[in-house]
Scaffold this motif. Structure first.
Motif, PDB file in Angstrom:
ATOM      1  N   GLY A   1     -65.470 -50.838 -36.895  1.00 31.27           N
ATOM      2  CA  GLY A   1     -65.038 -52.128 -36.373  1.00 31.27           C
ATOM      3  C   GLY A   1     -65.322 -52.263 -34.881  1.00 31.27           C
ATOM      4  O   GLY A   1     -65.896 -51.377 -34.252  1.00 31.27           O
ATOM      5  N   SER A   2     -64.919 -53.412 -34.354  1.00 33.17           N
ATOM      6  CA  SER A   2     -65.199 -53.721 -32.952  1.00 33.17           C
ATOM      7  C   SER A   2     -64.067 -53.228 -32.062  1.00 33.17           C
ATOM      8  O   SER A   2     -62.892 -53.366 -32.403  1.00 33.17           O
ATOM      9  CB  SER A   2     -65.348 -55.233 -32.781  1.00 33.17           C
ATOM     10  OG  SER A   2     -65.402 -55.567 -31.409  1.00 33.17           O
ATOM     11  N   VAL A   3     -64.443 -52.700 -30.915  1.00 33.51           N
ATOM     12  CA  VAL A   3     -63.417 -52.305 -29.940  1.00 33.51           C
ATOM     13  C   VAL A   3     -62.628 -53.531 -29.492  1.00 33.51           C
ATOM     14  O   VAL A   3     -61.471 -53.429 -29.096  1.00 33.51           O
ATOM     15  CB  VAL A   3     -64.055 -51.586 -28.730  1.00 33.51           C
ATOM     16  CG1 VAL A   3     -64.868 -52.553 -27.874  1.00 33.51           C
ATOM     17  CG2 VAL A   3     -62.982 -50.904 -27.876  1.00 33.51           C
ATOM     18  N   HIS A   4     -63.266 -54.692 -29.596  1.00 33.55           N
ATOM     19  CA  HIS A   4     -62.607 -55.907 -29.124  1.00 33.55           C
ATOM     20  C   HIS A   4     -61.571 -56.432 -30.113  1.00 33.55           C
ATOM     21  O   HIS A   4     -60.853 -57.375 -29.814  1.00 33.55           O
ATOM     22  CB  HIS A   4     -63.664 -56.962 -28.795  1.00 33.55           C
ATOM     23  CG  HIS A   4     -64.654 -56.448 -27.798  1.00 33.55           C
ATOM     24  ND1 HIS A   4     -64.290 -56.070 -26.532  1.00 33.55           N
ATOM     25  CD2 HIS A   4     -65.981 -56.178 -27.900  1.00 33.55           C
ATOM     26  CE1 HIS A   4     -65.362 -55.611 -25.880  1.00 33.55           C
ATOM     27  NE2 HIS A   4     -66.399 -55.667 -26.698  1.00 33.55           N
ATOM     28  N   ARG A   5     -61.549 -55.838 -31.275  1.00 31.77           N
ATOM     29  CA  ARG A   5     -60.481 -56.131 -32.239  1.00 31.77           C
ATOM     30  C   ARG A   5     -59.528 -54.952 -32.373  1.00 31.77           C
ATOM     31  O   ARG A   5     -58.607 -54.983 -33.196  1.00 31.77           O
ATOM     32  CB  ARG A   5     -61.095 -56.461 -33.604  1.00 31.77           C
ATOM     33  CG  ARG A   5     -61.761 -57.828 -33.663  1.00 31.77           C
ATOM     34  CD  ARG A   5     -60.707 -58.909 -33.731  1.00 31.77           C
ATOM     35  NE  ARG A   5     -61.296 -60.233 -33.892  1.00 31.77           N
ATOM     36  CZ  ARG A   5     -60.571 -61.341 -34.014  1.00 31.77           C
ATOM     37  NH1 ARG A   5     -59.255 -61.278 -34.006  1.00 31.77           N
ATOM     38  NH2 ARG A   5     -61.153 -62.508 -34.140  1.00 31.77           N
ATOM     39  N   ALA A   6     -59.793 -53.898 -31.620  1.00 33.20           N
ATOM     40  CA  ALA A   6     -58.913 -52.726 -31.677  1.00 33.20           C
ATOM     41  C   ALA A   6     -57.641 -53.025 -30.897  1.00 33.20           C
ATOM     42  O   ALA A   6     -57.636 -53.871 -30.016  1.00 33.20           O
ATOM     43  CB  ALA A   6     -59.629 -51.525 -31.061  1.00 33.20           C
ATOM     44  N   PRO A   7     -56.558 -52.356 -31.238  1.00 33.51           N
ATOM     45  CA  PRO A   7     -55.316 -52.629 -30.516  1.00 33.51           C
ATOM     46  C   PRO A   7     -55.390 -52.162 -29.067  1.00 33.51           C
ATOM     47  O   PRO A   7     -55.969 -51.114 -28.780  1.00 33.51           O
ATOM     48  CB  PRO A   7     -54.256 -51.836 -31.288  1.00 33.51           C
ATOM     49  CG  PRO A   7     -55.015 -50.816 -32.062  1.00 33.51           C
ATOM     50  CD  PRO A   7     -56.366 -51.376 -32.325  1.00 33.51           C
ATOM     51  N   TRP A   8     -54.819 -52.938 -28.190  1.00 37.84           N
ATOM     52  CA  TRP A   8     -54.701 -52.552 -26.783  1.00 37.84           C
ATOM     53  C   TRP A   8     -53.935 -51.228 -26.727  1.00 37.84           C
ATOM     54  O   TRP A   8     -52.981 -51.044 -27.467  1.00 37.84           O
ATOM     55  CB  TRP A   8     -53.945 -53.631 -26.018  1.00 37.84           C
ATOM     56  CG  TRP A   8     -53.831 -53.374 -24.550  1.00 37.84           C
ATOM     57  CD1 TRP A   8     -52.702 -53.034 -23.862  1.00 37.84           C
ATOM     58  CD2 TRP A   8     -54.876 -53.461 -23.572  1.00 37.84           C
ATOM     59  NE1 TRP A   8     -52.988 -52.889 -22.520  1.00 37.84           N
ATOM     60  CE2 TRP A   8     -54.315 -53.144 -22.314  1.00 37.84           C
ATOM     61  CE3 TRP A   8     -56.244 -53.765 -23.648  1.00 37.84           C
ATOM     62  CZ2 TRP A   8     -55.059 -53.126 -21.135  1.00 37.84           C
ATOM     63  CZ3 TRP A   8     -56.980 -53.746 -22.466  1.00 37.84           C
ATOM     64  CH2 TRP A   8     -56.398 -53.433 -21.231  1.00 37.84           C
ATOM     65  N   PRO A   9     -54.388 -50.280 -25.906  1.00 30.25           N
ATOM     66  CA  PRO A   9     -53.748 -48.964 -25.908  1.00 30.25           C
ATOM     67  C   PRO A   9     -52.276 -49.030 -25.497  1.00 30.25           C
ATOM     68  O   PRO A   9     -51.877 -49.879 -24.711  1.00 30.25           O
ATOM     69  CB  PRO A   9     -54.560 -48.170 -24.889  1.00 30.25           C
ATOM     70  CG  PRO A   9     -55.296 -49.177 -24.081  1.00 30.25           C
ATOM     71  CD  PRO A   9     -55.502 -50.356 -24.955  1.00 30.25           C
ATOM     72  N   ALA A  10     -51.520 -48.114 -26.056  1.00 28.85           N
ATOM     73  CA  ALA A  10     -50.101 -48.009 -25.707  1.00 28.85           C
ATOM     74  C   ALA A  10     -49.851 -46.588 -25.230  1.00 28.85           C
ATOM     75  O   ALA A  10     -50.439 -45.629 -25.743  1.00 28.85           O
ATOM     76  CB  ALA A  10     -49.230 -48.315 -26.927  1.00 28.85           C
ATOM     77  N   ALA A  11     -48.977 -46.469 -24.262  1.00 35.92           N
ATOM     78  CA  ALA A  11     -48.669 -45.140 -23.726  1.00 35.92           C
ATOM     79  C   ALA A  11     -48.182 -44.214 -24.839  1.00 35.92           C
ATOM     80  O   ALA A  11     -48.478 -43.014 -24.842  1.00 35.92           O
ATOM     81  CB  ALA A  11     -47.617 -45.257 -22.620  1.00 35.92           C
TER      82      ALA A  11
END
Length: 838
Positions: A741-751
């Motif tokens: 999949g696309s990094v642009h649809r990947a979830p924003w990173p969380a700590a």
RNA sequence: GGGCGCUUAGCUCAGUUGGUUAGAGCACCGGCCUUACAAGCCGGGGGUCGGGGGUUCGAGUCCCUCAGCGCCCACCA
């Protein structure tokens, strides 16, 4: 998934490759099943299509794109349409020249008309619908080029949502909104003095004005007081003497109080004029007495209105002295009749000098004069029938809306407030032009052939958009057009701001797509430049306030300008113009975006190719660092534990970065998010990767290796996602090596995903990097290779930092090629290094 | 005339509530083929944080004042 890492990763061709892929996959397509609370809606500024995109567009549109990409990764369904502003004067002018035509709105539509291949020598007159068709056709080509550039830049726009400001939906929306205002008494027509551009032959609104310093001169003219004595005034507009309707002084001015209420006589024309008092008259200006003309400037309009003075207009819409006031026929007025304003002034001065009524010589001054912002000659004030939208009566509500809006940066709100506070007339929306949205109105024609403007016939809302120059109002037939007892179409069009103030309603389908509207309105953010706060932002707030009783969006993200102090130098030395497409080709889109995103919200930013080079270097670094991580650790066991302190410390720092970047983005500060991510990334590469390299190759056994591998992949994944809003192409490329999949649809990173929880000694990486730095310094100063062997290194440090260092001692030794590492307690970091022989 | 913003290394800029010897990149100088990267890497020099005054144990950071630049607004006879 086994990573597929190219031997020689490259930036070349990534724009074309991923642009096509995103289009095929619909990566940025809006999902119409999302509800309003799941949506993030952007009110994209529609760029003016006549002309070309410049680096300023690249700059500000990139800002918006980073925000949109952030929210998309946060899981919001991003509604990010594009509009083209093809409506209005710039297009009209281009079409006139391109085809050699001019618009005559009195002509009927000619369905067989085709544009000449080459512009005719004498302009061909064509109907408004034909003219509009030519305008539309010409703008389509530009719009294609604009879209291509924006795609190349990597804007994550949903290109299926594109609109134009002259398109059918925009016309329908503009007309529907106007009819709403008309019904509610918020739109009205008035015959009133308005600022008028004599070249464009159209009325101009307050928002389109600008002051320009112009040379002028005070001319002292000698009137006669009621006793026949001299009464002097200073004026910069002696040519308007024939239009003088009063003399005015301040009510408290003791010099003139005895004359108030009496009658003076004008020089040359010997016309009687009342002497009146008004607080706007400034005792310190000129002689303290002024002549009031209809109309020399906006102060004259105030005096005329508040003192109930008659109209004695002499300037026509073409900027010539046209009408003769009653009583002046046959006299000296004939000398200036028909002249343009400048010529009339010259002649009047001669006449006044001859008659002895010019006292002394004109005194040159420089004073601000009102201009239409696109115009070349000073505005005049003429009386005409125009349509207005009320603003003055709603000033307080509009100020309150301004406070309700969240501004980024916050101080930009001041511009809105000062504009609204300074409003001095309602919003004039009618223009005597052609390529715009027509008013959906007709007027009855009386039996005597005159037009009854007081009883406009509104179009049926279900039939919008209409063109009153070709469509027929309800209850009439075609042959009644312009006939006694019939109807006449409103000849004007709406100002371009009257349409663009509705971009939220146009984009979200208010007039024709209630389902879309419910999912996207009010929108989330309006990105725009600061110089159009008084026009675009203000007018959009006005429309939404009246139509929906709410703000059109929650946030306003104001971008600065691109400053180009070296433009001259560049064009001289290199002889080539810097175009956005050239920059994108030379440095790559990610690199240009990097420069753009380093411009902080609202701050004017210098055009700087150096920053683009840095951006390119960063992009290449992302490729190479990713290659290293994935080729060493790409197949790391996802269940492996990060057990080594150095790895834990690095991940803890990354977790902090994620928190900081996230809150920066939430506050629209993309530039801070980028800067922090970049700083972390370089340290990650320069220090952590070097420290961990040997262990990642297995030098310290499988468990230590597994910890490094796991930490490396966790970090790379998060770093790519943190960079994705800024460097969409290179991050997508790397993502595709090892992820679905696309990094642009990947979830924003969380700590949290970095396995936080256990207490971590954050000093470890810090101290280890510091010691490594000392070792490097020693080798540099000894002119040795970084690979040179260190026989013995003695590190003095505080006990606390020494304890941290001990945890990473093996990595430090390996990275520094230190045979013997001795740790001693001391006051501060000191490293003694003995290089091996040779 | 009123208001806002800016002024930190030669250049472009960071410095979030005041806290250790003020940071980065570019440029400059020196060094290094180190198995992710020589369109690279490592290291170095360089700033009285626009001027002046004040508050504070401590000010690039807060207050006052002045100057320069830019912008916004203003009824411009």
């Amino acid at each position: 998934m086994t990573p597929t890492v190219p031997d020689k990763p490259s930036l070349e061709g990534l724009e074309a490759k991923w642009g096509a892929r995103w289009e095929t996959d619909g990566t940025y397509r809006f999902d119409r099943t999302a509800t309003r609370d799941q949506v993030f809606a952007v009110d994209t500024p529609p760029p003016t299509v006549s002309g070309s995109l410049h680096v300023g567009h690249v700059f500000s549109y990139t800002h918006t794109d980073t925000i949109a990409r952030f929210w998309r990764m946060r899981g919001r369904d991003v509604f990010y349409p594009m509009g083209w502003d093809d409506n209005g004067l710039p297009t009209e002018r281009r079409v006139q020249n391109y085809f050699g035509v001019r618009c005559d709105p009195s002509l009927p539509y000619d369905p067989d008309f085709t544009a000449p291949r080459e512009p005719a020598k004498r302009a061909i007159s064509i109907s408004r619908p034909n003219f509009v068709a030519l305008c539309t056709g010409l703008t389509i080509e530009d719009e294609k080029a604009f879209e291509e550039l924006f795609r190349h830049l990597g804007l994550s726009v949903d290109w299926t949502q594109t609109y134009t400001t002259i398109g059918e939906r925009a016309q329908r929306t503009s007309q529907k909104a106007f009819l709403h205002h008309l019904r509610e008494g918020l739109a009205y027509q008035a015959e009133a003095p308005t600022l008028w551009d004599v070249d464009f032959q159209t009325a101009v609104a307050q928002a389109e004005l600008e002051d320009r310093e112009r040379p002028g001169a005070y001319h002292r003219l000698r009137f006669r007081d009621p006793d026949g004595g001299p009464l002097d005034i200073d004026t910069t507009r002696p040519e308007l003497l024939a239009a003088c309707v009063a003399m005015v002084a301040h009510p408290d001015d003791v010099r003139f109080q005895k004359w108030f209420g009496q009658t003076a006589t004008t020089p040359l024309f010997n016309q009687p004029v009342p002497i009146v008092a008004h607080p706007l008259a400034d005792p310190d200006k000129g002689t303290g007495m002024a002549m009031v003309c209809t109309f020399g400037d906006v102060t004259d309009v105030v005096w005329w209105r508040e003192l109930h003075l008659p109209v004695r207009a002499i300037i026509g819409r073409d900027g010539r002295i046209t009408s003769t006031p009653p009583g002046l026929e046959g006299g000296p007025f004939e000398e200036i009749r028909g002249l343009k304003i400048n010529a009339a002034q010259t002649r009047m001065v001669e006449l006044l000098r001859e008659s002895g009524d010019l006292i002394g010589e004109p005194q040159p001054i420089t004073h601000p004069v009102k201009f239409y912002e696109r115009g070349d000659r000073p505005l005049e004030i003429v009386t005409s029938r125009q349509w207005f939208i009320r603003t003055l009566d709603h000033r307080h509500e509009l100020l309150e809306r301004g406070r309700e809006l969240r501004w980024h940066p916050p101080y930009m709100q001041g511009r809105y407030q000062s504009w609204v506070n300074g409003l001095n007339s309602d919003w004039l929306i009618s223009r005597q032009r052609f390529f715009g949205v027509p008013f959906p109105l007709w007027y009855p024609v009386r039996p005597d052939g005159t037009i009854d403007h007081q009883h406009p016939i509104a179009a049926d809302e279900a039939r919008l958009p209409v063109d009153p120059s070709t469509d027929v109002p309800p209850g009439y037939t075609t042959d009644q057009r312009d006939q006694p007892g019939g109807f006449a179409g409103d000849p004007d069009v709406m100002d371009t701001w009257a349409t663009s103030s509705l971009t939220p309603q146009i984009a979200t389908g208010w007039a024709d797509d209630p389902d879309l509207f419910a999912r996207t309105f009010p929108m989330d953010v309006r990105p725009q430049a600061h110089e159009i706060i008084r026009t675009w932002l203000f007018s959009t707030v006005v429309r939404a306030h009246y139509l929906h009783n709410c703000l059109p969006w929650a946030d306003a993200a104001i971008s600065g300008w691109v400053l180009d102090p070296d433009r001259k130098k560049m064009s001289k030395s290199k002889g080539n113009v810097v175009t956005p497409i050239g920059l994108l080709g030379q440095y790559g889109s990610d690199a240009v975006r990097y420069w753009a995103a380093s411009g902080r919200p609202g701050v004017d930013t210098t055009f700087d190719e150096g920053q683009m080079k840095v951006g390119r270097r960063l992009s290449i670094k992302v490729l190479n660092a990713s290659k290293f991580v994935l080729s060493r650790a790409g197949e790391a066991d996802p269940s492996a534990a990060v057990t080594v302190a150095l790895d834990q410390a690095m991940l803890a720092g990354l977790a902090d970065l994620i928190d900081e970047a996230t809150s920066a983005f939430e506050g629209y500060d993309y530039a801070r998010a980028l800067e922090r991510t970049e700083t972390f990334f370089w340290r990650f590469c320069d220090d952590y990767l070097e420290l961990v390299k040997g262990r990642a190759y297995g030098s310290q056994g499988p468990e230590a290796q597994a910890s490094a591998d796991r930490a490396l992949t966790l970090a790379l994944s998060a770093i790519l996602r943190l960079f994705a809003p800024f460097l969409p192409f290179v991050t997508e490329e790397v993502w595709s090596w090892w992820q679905e999949g696309s990094v642009h649809r990947a979830p924003w990173p969380a700590a949290a995903e970095l396995g936080a929880g256990t207490p971590v000694d954050r000093l470890v990486l810090d101290v280890a990097a510091a010691v490594l730095g000392e070792v490097r310094k020693a080798k540099s100063e000894a002119h040795q290779s970084m690979r040179a062997e260190v026989r013995r290194a003695v590190v003095s440090e505080t006990p606390e930092r020494l304890a941290a260092l001990r945890l990473a001692a093996a990595d430090v030794q390996e990275a520094g090629r230190i045979a013997e590492l001795v740790l001693e307690e001391g006051a501060a970091l000191a490293v003694k290094i003995e290089l091996a022989e040779g």
